[in-house]
Design a protein around this motif. Structure first.
Motif, PDB file in Angstrom:
ATOM      1  N   UNK A 194     -27.359  91.653  42.434  1.00  0.00           N
ATOM      2  CA  UNK A 194     -26.316  91.416  43.446  1.00  0.00           C
ATOM      3  C   UNK A 194     -25.449  90.184  43.166  1.00  0.00           C
ATOM      4  N   UNK A 195     -25.964  89.202  42.410  1.00  0.00           N
ATOM      5  CA  UNK A 195     -25.181  88.004  42.106  1.00  0.00           C
ATOM      6  C   UNK A 195     -25.502  87.535  40.691  1.00  0.00           C
ATOM      7  N   UNK A 196     -24.452  87.167  39.962  1.00  0.00           N
ATOM      8  CA  UNK A 196     -24.612  86.570  38.637  1.00  0.00           C
ATOM      9  C   UNK A 196     -23.828  85.256  38.573  1.00  0.00           C
ATOM     10  N   UNK A 197     -24.335  84.347  37.778  1.00  0.00           N
ATOM     11  CA  UNK A 197     -23.616  83.129  37.427  1.00  0.00           C
ATOM     12  C   UNK A 197     -23.609  83.064  35.913  1.00  0.00           C
ATOM     13  N   UNK A 198     -22.450  83.261  35.303  1.00  0.00           N
ATOM     14  CA  UNK A 198     -22.348  83.215  33.846  1.00  0.00           C
ATOM     15  C   UNK A 198     -21.463  82.032  33.466  1.00  0.00           C
ATOM     16  N   UNK A 206     -30.174  85.797  37.910  1.00  0.00           N
ATOM     17  CA  UNK A 206     -28.810  86.156  37.533  1.00  0.00           C
ATOM     18  C   UNK A 206     -28.031  85.102  36.771  1.00  0.00           C
ATOM     19  N   UNK A 207     -28.687  84.044  36.292  1.00  0.00           N
ATOM     20  CA  UNK A 207     -27.980  83.003  35.536  1.00  0.00           C
ATOM     21  C   UNK A 207     -28.019  83.327  34.044  1.00  0.00           C
ATOM     22  N   UNK A 208     -26.850  83.283  33.403  1.00  0.00           N
ATOM     23  CA  UNK A 208     -26.770  83.531  31.960  1.00  0.00           C
ATOM     24  C   UNK A 208     -25.801  82.533  31.336  1.00  0.00           C
ATOM     25  N   UNK A 209     -26.265  81.887  30.275  1.00  0.00           N
ATOM     26  CA  UNK A 209     -25.386  80.990  29.523  1.00  0.00           C
ATOM     27  C   UNK A 209     -24.897  81.720  28.271  1.00  0.00           C
ATOM     28  N   UNK A 210     -23.583  81.728  28.083  1.00  0.00           N
ATOM     29  CA  UNK A 210     -22.987  82.368  26.917  1.00  0.00           C
ATOM     30  C   UNK A 210     -22.636  81.280  25.908  1.00  0.00           C
ATOM     31  N   UNK A 211     -23.625  80.937  25.101  1.00  0.00           N
ATOM     32  CA  UNK A 211     -23.444  79.877  24.110  1.00  0.00           C
ATOM     33  C   UNK A 211     -22.934  80.464  22.803  1.00  0.00           C
ATOM     34  N   UNK A 212     -22.166  79.672  22.083  1.00  0.00           N
ATOM     35  CA  UNK A 212     -21.652  80.115  20.788  1.00  0.00           C
ATOM     36  C   UNK A 212     -22.796  80.276  19.799  1.00  0.00           C
ATOM     37  N   UNK A 213     -22.684  81.225  18.872  1.00  0.00           N
ATOM     38  CA  UNK A 213     -23.724  81.379  17.856  1.00  0.00           C
ATOM     39  C   UNK A 213     -23.846  80.109  17.001  1.00  0.00           C
ATOM     40  N   UNK A 214     -25.037  79.861  16.497  1.00  0.00           N
ATOM     41  CA  UNK A 214     -25.217  78.768  15.548  1.00  0.00           C
ATOM     42  C   UNK A 214     -24.504  79.108  14.246  1.00  0.00           C
ATOM     43  N   UNK A 215     -24.224  78.097  13.453  1.00  0.00           N
ATOM     44  CA  UNK A 215     -23.485  78.312  12.218  1.00  0.00           C
ATOM     45  C   UNK A 215     -24.141  79.369  11.346  1.00  0.00           C
ATOM     46  N   UNK A 229     -29.734  78.992  43.583  1.00  0.00           N
ATOM     47  CA  UNK A 229     -29.770  80.220  44.380  1.00  0.00           C
ATOM     48  C   UNK A 229     -29.653  81.462  43.494  1.00  0.00           C
ATOM     49  N   UNK A 230     -28.739  81.404  42.522  1.00  0.00           N
ATOM     50  CA  UNK A 230     -28.558  82.569  41.642  1.00  0.00           C
ATOM     51  C   UNK A 230     -29.702  82.675  40.642  1.00  0.00           C
ATOM     52  N   UNK A 231     -30.204  81.527  40.200  1.00  0.00           N
ATOM     53  CA  UNK A 231     -31.330  81.544  39.264  1.00  0.00           C
ATOM     54  C   UNK A 231     -32.569  82.176  39.899  1.00  0.00           C
ATOM     55  N   UNK A 232     -32.726  82.001  41.187  1.00  0.00           N
ATOM     56  CA  UNK A 232     -33.863  82.603  41.893  1.00  0.00           C
ATOM     57  C   UNK A 232     -33.790  84.129  41.871  1.00  0.00           C
ATOM     58  N   UNK A 233     -32.576  84.659  41.700  1.00  0.00           N
ATOM     59  CA  UNK A 233     -32.385  86.112  41.606  1.00  0.00           C
ATOM     60  C   UNK A 233     -32.497  86.610  40.169  1.00  0.00           C
ATOM     61  N   UNK A 241     -18.879  75.466  32.831  1.00  0.00           N
ATOM     62  CA  UNK A 241     -20.129  74.701  32.901  1.00  0.00           C
ATOM     63  C   UNK A 241     -20.549  74.583  34.358  1.00  0.00           C
ATOM     64  N   UNK A 242     -21.833  74.411  34.553  1.00  0.00           N
ATOM     65  CA  UNK A 242     -22.357  74.277  35.920  1.00  0.00           C
ATOM     66  C   UNK A 242     -23.677  73.499  35.851  1.00  0.00           C
ATOM     67  N   UNK A 243     -23.849  72.537  36.710  1.00  0.00           N
ATOM     68  CA  UNK A 243     -25.072  71.720  36.701  1.00  0.00           C
ATOM     69  C   UNK A 243     -26.249  72.513  37.251  1.00  0.00           C
ATOM     70  N   UNK A 244     -27.402  72.329  36.620  1.00  0.00           N
ATOM     71  CA  UNK A 244     -28.592  73.075  37.035  1.00  0.00           C
ATOM     72  C   UNK A 244     -29.157  72.609  38.370  1.00  0.00           C
ATOM     73  N   UNK A 245     -28.739  71.426  38.817  1.00  0.00           N
ATOM     74  CA  UNK A 245     -29.278  70.917  40.085  1.00  0.00           C
ATOM     75  C   UNK A 245     -28.397  71.271  41.282  1.00  0.00           C
ATOM     76  N   UNK A 246     -27.377  72.105  41.069  1.00  0.00           N
ATOM     77  CA  UNK A 246     -26.514  72.495  42.184  1.00  0.00           C
ATOM     78  C   UNK A 246     -27.154  73.624  42.981  1.00  0.00           C
ATOM     79  N   UNK A 247     -26.752  73.743  44.228  1.00  0.00           N
ATOM     80  CA  UNK A 247     -27.293  74.783  45.102  1.00  0.00           C
ATOM     81  C   UNK A 247     -26.980  76.173  44.577  1.00  0.00           C
TER      82      UNK A 247
END
Length: 333
Positions: free
Chosen positions: A11-15, A124-133, A118-122, A108-114
């Motif tokens: 129902x909720x994602x944070x990317x 739904x948190x995903x970090x789209x990091x660049x591939x390593x070299x 809230x989304x991590x508890x579901x 970007x988003x701080x991990x200590x934010x509400x």
């Protein structure tokens, strides 16, 4: 987001992530799901975090879907919302609508934010990091597969060496190679080396943007820079053709009465690409772009038969495309 259809979405994602290209791809996949399974005119909303209000976003998410199994609501630049507004969205995430998916996209988003918690508890948190070299060649191989082509490992490595780790430029240079080789399916190192120049200070897209602005002086100057840096005129021509076809598609759809949102869906470009091309398309009439394509085809024929100086012929055609006098674009001399 590993879900393959709307019904399987949370129902909720944070990317979030610094690589805008990866975020755009994720959002594009979601929009494609809506188009495949429902009607985006009714079951899709998008907001900008720079001016959106949480109440409006929540109201949209709480609206029942009309033709899709789920309603999709996307908020871009969510990290630009105030802490208070994000707090309201965090509260919504504790009891979200079961018939909607809310996607918050941020750089970007701080991990200590509400909202993060809230989304991590579901889940739904995903970090789209660049591939390593070391992962970039494999990423390039997958990039070509996604575009309907294949490339050898040494071809992918050659592209990475030439371009570096900028994912957006890697994709743009891959597009240039594909445009240059035509229908060829299996690409090799030689195809890359034919088109791509290592760390060229002037980008082909700077040139195409100048052309889209109908700025003849800048277009000619950037063309000279590209050629001086070693770019092949054939590759520049191929990418210019592709750019003109995109513009003519947008202009043609607009002149048929389609709304901007309908045109954006029809051309199937990333939002940032569409916005840029849409601004350029406003400067052309369809007849001008059709004439420009005819002139480009004549240039290609002359280049293949060695009729005249290719650079001079291309420059003359380029000036005619940028001509704002109201005359039809002239054919190459």
């Amino acid at each position: 987001m590993a879900a393959s259809n709307l019904a399987a979405l949370l129902p909720v994602y944070l990317i979030f992530g610094k690589e805008e290209l990866l975020i755009e791809r994720a959002l594009r996949r979601l929009r494609d799901m809506v188009e495949a399974e429902g009607n985006p005119d009714f079951d899709f909303d998008t907001f900008s975090g720079t001016n959106a209000k949480a109440d409006d976003i929540i109201a949209s998410a709480n609206t029942l879907p009309f033709l899709s199994p789920r309603r999709l609501v996307i908020v871009r630049d969510a990290d630009k919302m105030t802490a208070e507004e994000l707090g309201l969205l965090a509260q919504y995430a504790k009891d979200p609508s079961p018939a909607a998916t809310l996607v918050l996209a941020a750089s970007s988003i701080a991990k200590n934010t509400r909202i993060y918690k809230a989304v991590d508890a579901l889940g739904g948190v995903s970090e789209y990091a660049a591939p390593k070299k070391s992962e970039l060649p494999s990423w390039v191989v997958k990039l070509f597969i996604a575009k309907g082509r294949t490339i050898t490992r040494d071809g992918a490595e050659a592209l990475v060496r030439a371009v570096g780790k900028d994912l957006r430029r890697l994709e743009s240079e891959a597009d240039k190679v594909i445009a240059y080789v035509g229908e060829k399916q299996q690409l090799e190192r030689s195809d890359v080396e034919e088109v791509v120049v290592e760390t060229a200070p002037t980008s082909i897209f700077e040139f195409l943007d100048a052309l889209g602005r109908r700025d003849a002086a800048s277009s000619l100057g950037l063309l000279g820079d590209l050629l001086d840096n070693g770019d092949a005129l054939a590759g520049i021509h191929a990418m210019t053709l592709r750019h003109l076809r995109s513009l003519i598609g947008i202009v043609a759809l607009r002149e048929r009465g389609m709304s901007p949102n309908e045109v954006a869906r029809a051309v199937k470009l990333a939002d940032w690409q569409y916005r840029n091309l849409a601004r350029q398309a406003e400067r052309f009439r369809e007849v001008e772009l059709v004439a420009a394509l005819r002139g480009a085809a004549e240039f290609e024929a002359k280049m293949k038969t060695s009729q005249g100086d290719p650079r001079l012929v291309f420059e003359r055609w380029l000036v005619s495309v940028c001509d704002r006098s109201g005359h039809t674009v002239t054919r190459s001399a």
